[in-house]
Enzyme design. Structure first.
Site: not given
Ligand code: GLU
Length: 512
Positions: A266-268, A271
């Site tokens: 996921s994008k998380r 990050d």
């Protein structure tokens, strides 16, 4: 003769494209190339609530950057234009109406609060299926329960309605998938999905997707695993619309997993661990937040595609480097794995390194030149100098930007010196050794790497000191740190004058 292969990538412009989406597009593109077919880009923008401005432009730019080329699409046109579903609005309703006429779909007038009430009641009664299914439709406000005169009158009065598919009761639907093979689903687990809405005159994803795949003569649907649960519904739609004979072949691709293998990437994750999950940088128009992109992180498009291709597909054997042309020759659905592919950020860097070292020094130098320009880093010696820097550094880097970051000393004298290295290798005698070496270097007739090495070793021998006692301090003086490329090559490249200047400066500034 079998019809020409036609595949499509059909993103919804709801945000930036995740690398999972790029991989889906890549597999479609490779499959089309392998079979001499067409690869189509279709923008599925019928859900106006989820539409994000700039997303379509982003998607097109991402493919342009990485080199996935579409034969048809909103940006290139083609015989089935338009390729944006919002511009095909007028096409879908007739199919939904056809299904109503044939008793395979029906009008439904239930308001949102009535649907909510129904769901609550079913939940309380612990019903096995709490959606708008066969058991429910009989109790709701639709053209199956209301008299036809009333249905007509409601529609004519402009009351909002939807068209729902009529799912048959307790029927086994068997669908085949190129990766999962055969899947059987009982229709009692499905619900009467909305196909079309009068409120905006637009179809939902399911109807628009099937109608467009049919009209655009798509032969193979290769898409993400998240669409597998929709497949029985799609197969039913093909059957209901009388298109079962020309139904495409389906292949649902496994997920790309987090680096620890637990769940979808996921994008998380990006990050949190500092790697990109999007092809290009994306600035969220709503929050202003920026997410990293492979392009901006310094990846070469070829490396990016090679890395993605192997996330879930492998032609067999140990080999991992496949340029795009070879991928297109070798790709096959049979070699796509069933289980999720774990994303490895270190492996992604490895791919970039592999592609970098295979590039000519000239090409790398051109990339370096534009990067230095962007960063406002000046240098002397022009292109020739940069070519030699790249030659010296390419084995040591994963990205061109590493040269500008770790190798800033190629362009300017170090401003600071690594304290740990000094503590370890800079002794009270070092300045006098280095000053003597300056004299030695100044007297060298040819300032090249072999001559420099020879002079330094001779000096160490004469002084009866370990070569390391002068090599490491020299490196610190020239670069600020104790690691880097071959010292002789580095010195030759910097030039005698600069080398002597840096050594003198270091001996003045560094206190051991
Ligand atoms: N619009 C769907 C998506 O956003 C397409 C799914 C499909 O390929 O059928 O992924």
């Amino acid at each position: 003769m079998a019809s020409k292969v036609r595949v499509r990538f059909a993103p919804s412009p709801t945000g930036p494209l995740h690398i999972g989406g790029v991989r889906t597009a890549l597999y479609n593109y490779l499959f089309a190339r392998k079979h001499g077919g067409d690869c189509i880009l279709r923008i599925e923008d019928t859900d106006s609530q989820r539409f994000v401005p700039g997303a379509e432009e982003y998607i097109i730019e991402a493919f342009r950057w990485c080199g996935i080329v579409f034969s048809e699409g909103p940006h290139v046109g083609g015989p089935h234009a338009p390729y944006r579903q919002s511009e095909r609005k007028g096409i879908y309703r007739q199919y939904a109406e056809q299904l109503v006429r044939e008793g395979k779909a029906y009008y439904a007038f239930d308001r949102p609060e009535e649907l909510e009430q129904m769901r609550k009641e079913l939940e309380q009664a612990k019903a096995p299926n709490t959606s708008y299914c066969a058991a429910v439709r009989k109790k709701m406000k639709n053209s199956l329960t209301l008299p036809s005169a009333e249905v007509k009158q409601r529609i004519e009065a402009g009351e909002p309605y939807v068209i729902r598919i009529l799912i048959p009761e307790n029927e086994e639907i068997t669908v085949s998938d190129g990766i999962r093979k055969t899947i059987s689903v009982n229709t009692s687990t499905l619900d009467d999905k909305v196909l079309w809405k009068s409120s905006d005159g637009l179809p939902t994803y399911h109807l628009a997707n099937v109608v467009d795949d049919h009209l655009m003569e798509i032969t193979h649907v290769i898409r993400g695993e998240e669409w597998l649960p929709s497949l029985p519904l799609h197969v039913l739609l093909y059957r209901y619309l009388g298109w079962e004979d020309s139904m495409p072949f389906f292949a649902h691709l496994p997920l790309i997993l987090k680096p620890d293998g637990k769940g979808k990437l996921s994008k998380r994750d990006g990050d949190k661990f500092g790697f990109p999950v999007y092809p290009l940088e994306w600035k969220d128009p709503a929050t202003g937040e920026t997410a990293m992109g492979y392009r901006e992180a310094g990846y070469l498009p070829e490396a990016f595609l090679n890395m993605l291709a192997l996330l879930g597909w492998n032609p067999g054997g140990e080999r991992e480097l496949f340029p795009l042309d070879e991928l297109a020759e070798l790709f096959s659905i049979e070699h796509v794995g069933k289980s999720g592919a774990r994303f490895d950020p270190e492996k992604a860097k490895w791919f970039n390194h592999q592609y970098l070292i295979r590039k000519s020094n000239e090409e790398l130098a051109r990339m370096l030149m534009s990067l230095l320009e962007q960063k406002g880093i000046s240098y002397t010696g022009g292109m020739d100098y940069l070519i030699r820097v790249c030659e010296l550094m390419k084995e040591r880097i994963n990205f061109i930007k590493d040269i500008a970051e770790q190798g800033l000393y190629f362009f300017r004298a170090p401003e600071t010196y690594d304290a740990q290295a000094i503590a370890k290798r800079w002794s009270p005698d070092t300045p006098s050794f280095l000053n003597e070496i300056c004299g030695l270097l100044n007297s060298l007739p040819a300032f090249n790497s072999p001559a420099i090495h020879e002079a330094l070793h001779r000096y160490a021998e004469e002084r009866k000191i370990q070569a390391g006692l002068i090599m490491v301090p020299l490196r610190i003086a020239l670069t600020g740190s104790a690691t880097g490329p071959d010292l002789g090559e580095l010195m030759a490249l910097l030039g005698k004058e600069e080398v002597v200047k840096r050594i003198r400066r270091a001996t003045e500034q560094i206190k051991s």
